[in-house]
Design a protein around this motif. Structure first.
Motif, PDB file in Angstrom:
ATOM      1  N   ALA A  21       0.861  -1.185   0.000  1.00  0.00           N
ATOM      2  CA  ALA A  21       0.000   0.000   0.000  1.00  0.00           C
ATOM      3  C   ALA A  21       0.900   1.239   0.000  1.00  0.00           C
ATOM      4  O   ALA A  21       2.066   1.175   0.421  1.00  0.00           O
ATOM      5  CB  ALA A  21      -0.882  -0.015   1.235  1.00  0.00           C
ATOM      6  N   PRO A  22       0.370   2.371  -0.444  1.00  0.00           N
ATOM      7  CA  PRO A  22       1.187   3.593  -0.466  1.00  0.00           C
ATOM      8  C   PRO A  22       1.817   3.927   0.893  1.00  0.00           C
ATOM      9  O   PRO A  22       2.992   4.299   0.944  1.00  0.00           O
ATOM     10  CB  PRO A  22       0.197   4.669  -0.907  1.00  0.00           C
ATOM     11  N   ILE A  23       1.086   3.762   1.989  1.00  0.00           N
ATOM     12  CA  ILE A  23       1.646   4.081   3.307  1.00  0.00           C
ATOM     13  C   ILE A  23       2.813   3.155   3.642  1.00  0.00           C
ATOM     14  O   ILE A  23       3.790   3.568   4.264  1.00  0.00           O
ATOM     15  CB  ILE A  23       0.573   4.071   4.417  1.00  0.00           C
ATOM     16  N   GLN A  24       2.745   1.911   3.206  1.00  0.00           N
ATOM     17  CA  GLN A  24       3.835   0.968   3.465  1.00  0.00           C
ATOM     18  C   GLN A  24       5.093   1.390   2.707  1.00  0.00           C
ATOM     19  O   GLN A  24       6.207   1.339   3.247  1.00  0.00           O
ATOM     20  CB  GLN A  24       3.416  -0.449   3.092  1.00  0.00           C
ATOM     21  N   LYS A  25       4.923   1.827   1.465  1.00  0.00           N
ATOM     22  CA  LYS A  25       6.075   2.311   0.695  1.00  0.00           C
ATOM     23  C   LYS A  25       6.648   3.583   1.319  1.00  0.00           C
ATOM     24  O   LYS A  25       7.860   3.765   1.367  1.00  0.00           O
ATOM     25  CB  LYS A  25       5.687   2.566  -0.760  1.00  0.00           C
ATOM     26  N   LEU A  26       5.773   4.445   1.822  1.00  0.00           N
ATOM     27  CA  LEU A  26       6.257   5.679   2.443  1.00  0.00           C
ATOM     28  C   LEU A  26       7.028   5.393   3.730  1.00  0.00           C
ATOM     29  O   LEU A  26       8.073   5.995   3.979  1.00  0.00           O
ATOM     30  CB  LEU A  26       5.081   6.624   2.723  1.00  0.00           C
ATOM     31  N   VAL A  27       6.526   4.468   4.547  1.00  0.00           N
ATOM     32  CA  VAL A  27       7.242   4.081   5.763  1.00  0.00           C
ATOM     33  C   VAL A  27       8.608   3.506   5.390  1.00  0.00           C
ATOM     34  O   VAL A  27       9.622   3.849   5.992  1.00  0.00           O
ATOM     35  CB  VAL A  27       6.413   3.081   6.608  1.00  0.00           C
ATOM     36  N   ALA A  64       1.631  -0.594   9.130  1.00  0.00           N
ATOM     37  CA  ALA A  64       2.518  -0.632   7.954  1.00  0.00           C
ATOM     38  C   ALA A  64       3.848  -1.293   8.310  1.00  0.00           C
ATOM     39  O   ALA A  64       4.371  -2.111   7.543  1.00  0.00           O
ATOM     40  CB  ALA A  64       2.746   0.780   7.419  1.00  0.00           C
ATOM     41  N   ILE A  65       4.381  -0.983   9.481  1.00  0.00           N
ATOM     42  CA  ILE A  65       5.646  -1.579   9.930  1.00  0.00           C
ATOM     43  C   ILE A  65       5.490  -3.090  10.078  1.00  0.00           C
ATOM     44  O   ILE A  65       6.364  -3.853   9.658  1.00  0.00           O
ATOM     45  CB  ILE A  65       6.125  -0.927  11.245  1.00  0.00           C
ATOM     46  N   GLU A  66       4.385  -3.536  10.648  1.00  0.00           N
ATOM     47  CA  GLU A  66       4.142  -4.977  10.826  1.00  0.00           C
ATOM     48  C   GLU A  66       4.098  -5.698   9.476  1.00  0.00           C
ATOM     49  O   GLU A  66       4.659  -6.777   9.326  1.00  0.00           O
ATOM     50  CB  GLU A  66       2.838  -5.219  11.603  1.00  0.00           C
ATOM     51  N   ILE A  67       3.449  -5.088   8.499  1.00  0.00           N
ATOM     52  CA  ILE A  67       3.367  -5.694   7.158  1.00  0.00           C
ATOM     53  C   ILE A  67       4.750  -5.745   6.509  1.00  0.00           C
ATOM     54  O   ILE A  67       5.120  -6.748   5.904  1.00  0.00           O
ATOM     55  CB  ILE A  67       2.337  -4.947   6.284  1.00  0.00           C
ATOM     56  N   LEU A  68       5.526  -4.681   6.654  1.00  0.00           N
ATOM     57  CA  LEU A  68       6.889  -4.664   6.097  1.00  0.00           C
ATOM     58  C   LEU A  68       7.755  -5.731   6.748  1.00  0.00           C
ATOM     59  O   LEU A  68       8.581  -6.360   6.082  1.00  0.00           O
ATOM     60  CB  LEU A  68       7.516  -3.276   6.263  1.00  0.00           C
TER      61      LEU A  68
END
Length: 123
Positions: A21-27, A64-68
């Motif tokens: 997701a965009p937020i995951q890429k931004l993190v 987002a951190i957990e998904i990464l």
């Protein structure tokens, strides 16, 4: 010799990642900026730093951190203060390993491989 340029080197394979997701890429970009941008392999980053950088709330950032982490794109190490209290986490981006990895490891994470055919046609 250290690279003192005012730029952050982002691995080309980052731009080909699928399923984020965009937020995951931004993190992930914030982590890359705070590490590679300052010639470090990892860095301690507080959730409030992520909030400030991304103008986003902590629960969204934490998810987002957990998904990464699940996708093995980052490594997170919990840090503790000398008195035993919890401190901010240390983040290591694992994206830079993509350039060194095999195609089998990258399948599913990368849309396409950077394999180009040499084109010898003249215009």
């Amino acid at each position: 010799m250290k690279d003192e340029s005012p730029y952050t080197k982002v691995p080309n394979s980052f731009f080909e990642l699928e399923g984020l997701a965009p937020i995951q890429k931004l993190v992930l970009l914030v982590i890359i900026r705070k590490t590679f941008g300052f010639n470090k392999n990892s860095d301690g980053i507080s959730l409030s730093q992520f909030e400030k950088e991304l103008n986003c709330k902590k629960p969204t950032i934490t998810k987002a951190i957990e998904i990464l982490k699940e996708k093995k794109l980052i490594k997170v190490q919990k840090q503790y203060l000398p008195n035993g209290g919890k401190s901010f986490n240390r983040y290591t981006p694992l994206v830079k390993n993509f350039n060194k990895g095999s195609k089998d490891i990258l399948q599913g994470l990368v849309k396409k491989f950077n394999i180009q055919k040499e084109n010898n046609t003249k215009i």
